[in-house]
Design a protein around this motif. Structure first.
Motif, PDB file in Angstrom:
ATOM      1  N   GLU A 269       0.834  -1.207   0.000  1.00 21.11           N
ATOM      2  CA  GLU A 269       0.000   0.000   0.000  1.00 21.11           C
ATOM      3  C   GLU A 269       0.870   1.261   0.000  1.00 21.11           C
ATOM      4  OE1 GLU A 269      -3.691  -0.340   2.675  1.00 21.11           O
ATOM      5  OE2 GLU A 269      -2.341  -1.899   3.422  1.00 21.11           O
ATOM      6  N   ALA A 270       1.974   1.193   0.729  1.00 22.82           N
ATOM      7  CA  ALA A 270       2.884   2.339   0.765  1.00 22.82           C
ATOM      8  C   ALA A 270       3.471   2.584  -0.626  1.00 22.82           C
ATOM      9  CB  ALA A 270       4.004   2.088   1.772  1.00 22.82           C
ATOM     10  N   ARG A 271       3.840   1.506  -1.300  1.00 23.56           N
ATOM     11  CA  ARG A 271       4.424   1.639  -2.633  1.00 23.56           C
ATOM     12  C   ARG A 271       3.427   2.288  -3.599  1.00 23.56           C
ATOM     13  NH1 ARG A 271       6.590  -2.832  -2.543  1.00 23.56           N
ATOM     14  NH2 ARG A 271       5.040  -4.141  -3.612  1.00 23.56           N
ATOM     15  N   ALA A 272       2.177   1.890  -3.522  1.00 24.33           N
ATOM     16  CA  ALA A 272       1.149   2.479  -4.388  1.00 24.33           C
ATOM     17  C   ALA A 272       0.973   3.964  -4.095  1.00 24.33           C
ATOM     18  CB  ALA A 272      -0.172   1.733  -4.195  1.00 24.33           C
ATOM     19  N   ALA A 273       1.017   4.337  -2.814  1.00 25.90           N
ATOM     20  CA  ALA A 273       0.876   5.748  -2.445  1.00 25.90           C
ATOM     21  C   ALA A 273       2.061   6.569  -2.944  1.00 25.90           C
ATOM     22  CB  ALA A 273       0.744   5.878  -0.928  1.00 25.90           C
ATOM     23  N   TYR A 274       3.264   6.016  -2.810  1.00 28.37           N
ATOM     24  CA  TYR A 274       4.445   6.721  -3.305  1.00 28.37           C
ATOM     25  C   TYR A 274       4.378   6.891  -4.823  1.00 28.37           C
ATOM     26  CZ  TYR A 274       6.936   6.375   1.176  1.00 28.37           C
ATOM     27  OH  TYR A 274       7.332   6.514   2.482  1.00 28.37           O
ATOM     28  N   ARG A 275       3.868   5.885  -5.517  1.00 24.91           N
ATOM     29  CA  ARG A 275       3.741   5.997  -6.981  1.00 24.91           C
ATOM     30  C   ARG A 275       2.770   7.118  -7.350  1.00 24.91           C
ATOM     31  NH1 ARG A 275       3.426  -0.131  -7.663  1.00 24.91           N
ATOM     32  NH2 ARG A 275       5.531  -0.764  -8.265  1.00 24.91           N
ATOM     33  N   ASN A 276       1.676   7.211  -6.622  1.00 26.87           N
ATOM     34  CA  ASN A 276       0.720   8.302  -6.879  1.00 26.87           C
ATOM     35  C   ASN A 276       1.371   9.662  -6.664  1.00 26.87           C
ATOM     36  OD1 ASN A 276      -1.391   6.565  -7.514  1.00 26.87           O
ATOM     37  ND2 ASN A 276      -2.104   6.448  -5.391  1.00 26.87           N
ATOM     38  N   ALA A 277       2.188   9.768  -5.615  1.00 25.82           N
ATOM     39  CA  ALA A 277       2.892  11.023  -5.352  1.00 25.82           C
ATOM     40  C   ALA A 277       3.905  11.319  -6.458  1.00 25.82           C
ATOM     41  CB  ALA A 277       3.597  10.957  -3.997  1.00 25.82           C
ATOM     42  N   LEU A 278       4.584  10.280  -6.923  1.00 25.20           N
ATOM     43  CA  LEU A 278       5.571  10.452  -7.987  1.00 25.20           C
ATOM     44  C   LEU A 278       4.923  10.975  -9.261  1.00 25.20           C
ATOM     45  CD1 LEU A 278       8.529  10.082  -8.881  1.00 25.20           C
ATOM     46  CD2 LEU A 278       7.946   7.723  -9.512  1.00 25.20           C
ATOM     47  N   ASP A 279       3.722  10.507  -9.552  1.00 25.85           N
ATOM     48  CA  ASP A 279       3.006  10.983 -10.744  1.00 25.85           C
ATOM     49  C   ASP A 279       2.706  12.473 -10.673  1.00 25.85           C
ATOM     50  OD1 ASP A 279       3.012   8.450 -11.830  1.00 25.85           O
ATOM     51  OD2 ASP A 279       1.000   7.940 -11.112  1.00 25.85           O
ATOM     52  N   LEU A 280       2.591  13.013  -9.455  1.00 26.02           N
ATOM     53  CA  LEU A 280       2.233  14.424  -9.276  1.00 26.02           C
ATOM     54  C   LEU A 280       3.450  15.317  -9.022  1.00 26.02           C
ATOM     55  CD1 LEU A 280      -0.855  13.865  -6.938  1.00 26.02           C
ATOM     56  CD2 LEU A 280      -0.929  14.637  -9.326  1.00 26.02           C
ATOM     57  N   ALA A 281       4.608  14.720  -8.738  1.00 22.65           N
ATOM     58  CA  ALA A 281       5.792  15.503  -8.367  1.00 22.65           C
ATOM     59  C   ALA A 281       6.410  16.165  -9.590  1.00 22.65           C
ATOM     60  CB  ALA A 281       6.820  14.612  -7.671  1.00 22.65           C
ATOM     61  N   ALA A 282       6.881  17.393  -9.400  1.00 22.25           N
ATOM     62  CA  ALA A 282       7.476  18.139 -10.511  1.00 22.25           C
ATOM     63  C   ALA A 282       8.981  18.304 -10.357  1.00 22.25           C
ATOM     64  CB  ALA A 282       6.820  19.516 -10.626  1.00 22.25           C
ATOM     65  N   SER A 283       9.471  18.521  -9.133  1.00 15.69           N
ATOM     66  CA  SER A 283      10.889  18.811  -8.951  1.00 15.69           C
ATOM     67  C   SER A 283      11.718  17.531  -8.992  1.00 15.69           C
ATOM     68  CB  SER A 283      11.134  19.551  -7.634  1.00 15.69           C
ATOM     69  OG  SER A 283      11.076  18.663  -6.540  1.00 15.69           O
ATOM     70  N   VAL A 284      12.932  17.654  -9.519  1.00 11.98           N
ATOM     71  CA  VAL A 284      13.824  16.498  -9.641  1.00 11.98           C
ATOM     72  C   VAL A 284      14.184  15.913  -8.276  1.00 11.98           C
ATOM     73  CG1 VAL A 284      16.124  15.760 -10.391  1.00 11.98           C
ATOM     74  CG2 VAL A 284      14.732  17.223 -11.868  1.00 11.98           C
ATOM     75  N   PRO A 285      14.569  16.728  -7.249  1.00 10.91           N
ATOM     76  CA  PRO A 285      14.902  16.139  -5.947  1.00 10.91           C
ATOM     77  C   PRO A 285      13.746  15.354  -5.337  1.00 10.91           C
ATOM     78  CG  PRO A 285      15.700  18.391  -6.072  1.00 10.91           C
ATOM     79  CD  PRO A 285      14.828  18.181  -7.265  1.00 10.91           C
ATOM     80  N   GLU A 286      12.521  15.856  -5.451  1.00 13.96           N
ATOM     81  CA  GLU A 286      11.375  15.140  -4.877  1.00 13.96           C
ATOM     82  C   GLU A 286      11.111  13.847  -5.630  1.00 13.96           C
ATOM     83  OE1 GLU A 286       8.272  18.054  -4.891  1.00 13.96           O
ATOM     84  OE2 GLU A 286       8.689  18.643  -2.824  1.00 13.96           O
ATOM     85  N   ARG A 287      11.249  13.851  -6.948  1.00 17.24           N
ATOM     86  CA  ARG A 287      11.039  12.629  -7.733  1.00 17.24           C
ATOM     87  C   ARG A 287      12.084  11.573  -7.369  1.00 17.24           C
ATOM     88  NH1 ARG A 287       7.525  12.743 -11.799  1.00 17.24           N
ATOM     89  NH2 ARG A 287       8.612  11.031 -12.826  1.00 17.24           N
ATOM     90  N   ARG A 288      13.316  12.004  -7.188  1.00 19.84           N
ATOM     91  CA  ARG A 288      14.368  11.059  -6.796  1.00 19.84           C
ATOM     92  C   ARG A 288      14.080  10.475  -5.414  1.00 19.84           C
ATOM     93  NH1 ARG A 288      19.487  11.564  -9.378  1.00 19.84           N
ATOM     94  NH2 ARG A 288      20.520  11.208  -7.386  1.00 19.84           N
ATOM     95  N   TYR A 289      13.635  11.321  -4.496  1.00 19.46           N
ATOM     96  CA  TYR A 289      13.306  10.844  -3.141  1.00 19.46           C
ATOM     97  C   TYR A 289      12.181   9.812  -3.187  1.00 19.46           C
ATOM     98  CZ  TYR A 289      11.098  10.787   1.435  1.00 19.46           C
ATOM     99  OH  TYR A 289      10.517  10.379   2.610  1.00 19.46           O
ATOM    100  N   LEU A 290      11.120  10.108  -3.922  1.00 16.26           N
ATOM    101  CA  LEU A 290       9.976   9.191  -3.995  1.00 16.26           C
ATOM    102  C   LEU A 290      10.361   7.881  -4.667  1.00 16.26           C
ATOM    103  CD1 LEU A 290       7.275  11.835  -4.938  1.00 16.26           C
ATOM    104  CD2 LEU A 290       7.353  10.524  -2.806  1.00 16.26           C
TER     105      LEU A 290
END
Length: 402
Positions: free
Chosen positions: A372-393
């Motif tokens: 469930e955590a992995r699915a939530a992180y994927r949803n966040a990744l789809d919405l993330a714009a900045s490179v550092p945040e995408r790398r973190y997710l």
């Protein structure tokens, strides 16, 4: 000269606009005065009162311009009358005459309220504030917001035309309107700050377009003008506290969360200044003051999470913001555990908000619910714009697989 420009541009421009009532003419005259200063001061020395020298010189440049154009005869007569009473001359280092200049503090405050007038579009308020009060060039503002210089020039031009056409007054609003207008000004400054805070701390090469630093300078001006306004002090404290940790927020292109940051990289002088300002606002219920006190508590060696959670509840009551409740859930997770926080998060209608998904992912991960955590992180990744945040997710997604 660069330091004097940063300190005095807004003051000089505010004084000129107050007399001329014309944004473009005031800017041109101010620019000419600074150009003359750049030529003469290295030879003659810096005057005792640089701002008075610059305003007097700019006023004379404006008179010359009006004479050449043979327009605005009434303004010309007014300027010539004030000029005859002035004893401050370029190159003269004496005290400025009472008639030569109006009160800078009032005029800068008026300029801030003029730039942040609610009749202007939000993007115009931001651009005009950076240009007029902070003294950033049009090209610098355009680079900071990643738009062509010509686009930013048109945006500024439209704002100036709107000021003239709508007759937006150059004055501090009456007391009954001050809370609303001050709130708009603070919102503009915080928007400017957040645009810069999302990036790594500025290096020497890009410091001129560091919007976080520009916002802090603007907030310092506003705090000097309104030293008894808790929300102004709260906003400045909040900016100082956040910005003091910016050098530790990134490791290369990787985002580093607060618990993992190297505290030796924090700017402790700035942090202590922010904490002292936050302490002056303790007990007030303004949103910036509350956020500043939350940020100050998060810098302590031992973090009082129940106290932070309580402040977030108070902030949510004041703002009614679901995003504030989401941030408060993070404090609840530390104080009461991830299950209690997840119940709060799942009750919020924020499905289109990146940080709702990433917060859910973090809580689910801590509860051992990896899929469930992995699915939530994927949803966040789809919405993330900045490179550092995408790398973190992406790192979090990879971790939940193991």
């Amino acid at each position: 000269m660069e330091e004097i420009f940063r300190e005095q541009w807004g003051r000089v421009l505010a004084s000129l606009i107050g007399v001329l009532g014309d944004f473009d003419l005031a800017e041109d005259a101010a620019a000419e005065a600074f150009a003359v200063a750049a030529q003469r001061w290295p030879l003659d020395g810096v005057p005792d009162n640089p701002a008075a020298w610059l305003v007097t010189t700019a006023r004379r440049k404006a008179i010359d311009r009006l004479r050449r154009d043979r327009v605005l005869a009434d303004k010309l007569r007014l300027l010539e009358a004030t000029e005859r009473g002035a004893d401050q001359r370029p190159g003269h280092h004496g005290a400025m005459h009472q008639d030569t200049m109006r009160d800078f503090r009032d005029e800068r405050l008026e300029l801030i309220f003029l730039c942040c007038h609610p009749a202007l579009a939000p993007e115009a308020q931001v651009a005009l504030t950076l240009r007029a009060v902070a003294g950033l060039a049009t090209e610098q503002i355009a680079r900071a917001f990643l738009v062509p210089a010509e686009t930013m020039k048109r945006r500024l031009t439209r704002a100036k035309i709107k000021i003239k056409a709508a007759g937006i007054p150059f004055r501090v609003p009456p007391d009954r309107m001050l809370p609303e207008r001050l709130g708009a000004a603070l919102a503009v400054l915080y928007l400017i700050f957040n645009e810069g805070y999302g990036q790594p701390a500025a290096t020497a090469s890009d410091a001129e377009t560091d919007l976080a630093a520009a916002a802090i300078r603007l907030a310092q001006i506003l705090a000097a003008l309104l030293p008894d306004e808790p929300e102004v002090l709260g906003l400045l404290a909040l900016m100082l506290l956040h910005d003091s940790r910016r050098a530790a927020r990134f490791r290369g292109d990787d985002l580093v969360l607060l618990p993992d940051q190297d505290r030796s990289l924090w700017n402790w002088e700035q942090l202590l200044a922010g904490s002292a300002l936050a302490a002056r606002t303790a007990g007030t219920r303004g949103p910036y003051a509350l956020q500043a006190n939350i940020a100050a508590l998060q810098t302590e060696d031992w973090i009082d999470w129940p106290r932070i959670a309580a402040l977030y509840r108070e902030l949510a009551d004041v703002t009614g913001s679901p995003v504030v409740r989401l941030n408060g859930a993070v404090a609840v997770a530390e104080a009461e555990g991830p299950a209690a926080a997840l119940a709060i998060v799942d009750a919020l209608d924020l499905d289109g908000y990146q940080y709702w998904h990433s917060t859910r992912g973090e809580l689910l991960r801590r509860m051992g619910r990896a899929a469930e955590a992995r699915a939530a992180y994927r949803n966040a990744l789809d919405l993330a714009a900045s490179v550092p945040e995408r790398r973190y997710l992406q790192r979090r997604i990879d971790e939940t697989r193991s």
